[in-house]
Enzyme design. Sequence first.
Site, PDB file in Angstrom:
ATOM      1  N   HIS A 163       0.818  -1.204  -0.124  1.00  0.00           N
ATOM      2  CA  HIS A 163      -0.139   0.084  -0.027  1.00  0.00           C
ATOM      3  C   HIS A 163       0.978   1.360  -0.197  1.00  0.00           C
ATOM      4  CE1 HIS A 163      -3.633  -2.021   2.329  1.00  0.00           C
ATOM      5  NE2 HIS A 163      -3.927  -2.141   0.977  1.00  0.00           N
ATOM      6  N   ARG A 196      -8.319 -11.418   5.944  1.00  0.00           N
ATOM      7  CA  ARG A 196      -6.975 -12.038   6.247  1.00  0.00           C
ATOM      8  C   ARG A 196      -6.749 -11.811   7.849  1.00  0.00           C
ATOM      9  NH1 ARG A 196      -3.891  -8.135   2.367  1.00  0.00           N
ATOM     10  NH2 ARG A 196      -5.454  -8.601   0.307  1.00  0.00           N
ATOM     11  N   GLU A 201      -4.315   6.281  -5.692  1.00  0.00           N
ATOM     12  CA  GLU A 201      -2.916   5.731  -6.113  1.00  0.00           C
ATOM     13  C   GLU A 201      -2.851   5.754  -7.353  1.00  0.00           C
ATOM     14  OE1 GLU A 201      -5.069   2.528  -3.862  1.00  0.00           O
ATOM     15  OE2 GLU A 201      -2.938   1.612  -3.483  1.00  0.00           O
TER      16      GLU A 201
END
Length: 401
Positions: free
Chosen positions: A181, A242, A386
Amino acid sequence: MKILILNCGSSSIKYQLIDTDSDPSALARGSVERIGMKGAILNHNRIDGDKVKIAGEIVDHQAAIEYILAILLSKNHGVLKERDEIDAVGHRVVHGGEQFTGSVLIDAEVMDGLQDCVDLAPLHNPHNIRGIVACQRLLREIPMVGVFDTAFHHQIPDYAYIYGLPYLLYKRYGIRRYGFHGTSHFFVSQQAALRMDKKVDDLKMVTIHLGNGCSMAAVDRGTSVDTTMGFTPLEGLLMGTRSGDIDAGAVMHVMGREELSLGEVNTLLNKHSGLIGISGESSDMRDIVEEMEKGNDRARLAFDVFTYRVRKYLGSYAAIMGGLDAVVFTGGIGENSPQVRAASLKGLEFIGVDLDKDRNFAKASGEREVSADSSRVKVFVIPTNEELVIALETKRIVEAL
Ligand code: ADP
């Protein structure tokens, strides 16, 4: 400069076409889902609100990119007249290993380097490479740049990235913490400094990216000095599916008891753990909050584990940097869940973090401050971008050619 940004996953490709010379919001954006499966679909959105969905037989990444180029050039839904209006392509690449510490122009040598990194990220990098190869075939003359998720973390000190394993394993296989990230942590830390009207070099920040994957970074004077994800994006915070941090001993124990193979334990930790694993309800934070508010105890537990870990890392990052000036929330959960922000920062007034309840819970979107005026540490919500970072990096590298 018109730049096509591609983010290639195993069965999906997300794309944006950004004109860096005008409004940095994308001229068009979309995704191809279910590549190589029945029911493959392209979703395309143009900046003026025009939307289209196209179902088709999209057998592989090359076919998907052909569809993307066709829609970008289409008379009714497109934004380009000619293919060569695309000046460059920027590819998101998940893992750059120790070799790629910044963005690079993709050439034959870089392709070899990317192959070397496949072993480090077998679930991600092969798809990124597939997308690059397909583009090389389809857009021969157009320069391409790789922007790495790991790059922003490359200055993390060795004592933060080395695991307590035999050093030989680091030397032999590159087993260490890398972090991910990075593009998002970089972007929101820069934006926060702008909002504070200060140089990023004068600030100590913790950036908190909470999406389907979740990670935090300690950003000390513009440099990431620690981050919660490690060798893979599995370490650290609790995530949708996760586990985040876990004792390797517990994993070995479960493997033995349940007679799990390597593949099965991988699925257990990556797909059936986290919010969904604890709650048994959902991996989506909206559902967790809704269930918790109805009195579901397991949903409450999942929420508590999630926010407790954010709080724990925040305290430890303030400690390792020796101070804290700003906290930034981003990602689908970080941007949209006031409950998560409030619980994550609860009781942190003693280190100067004071959330303003009304600002935090106000119905709002976009960049905003949610700390009280009296808070010594500023708290911001900053939507990540991003793709814009990838576009600007691509432009920087192509212009220097
Ligand atoms: P990705 O990591 O795949 O880019 P996002 O950053 O878009 O994902 O985050 C997706 C997650 O954001 C969803 O799983 C959902 O839990 C969460 N989310 C989105 N909107 C809200 C909301 N209003 N409240 C709480 N969580 C939300």
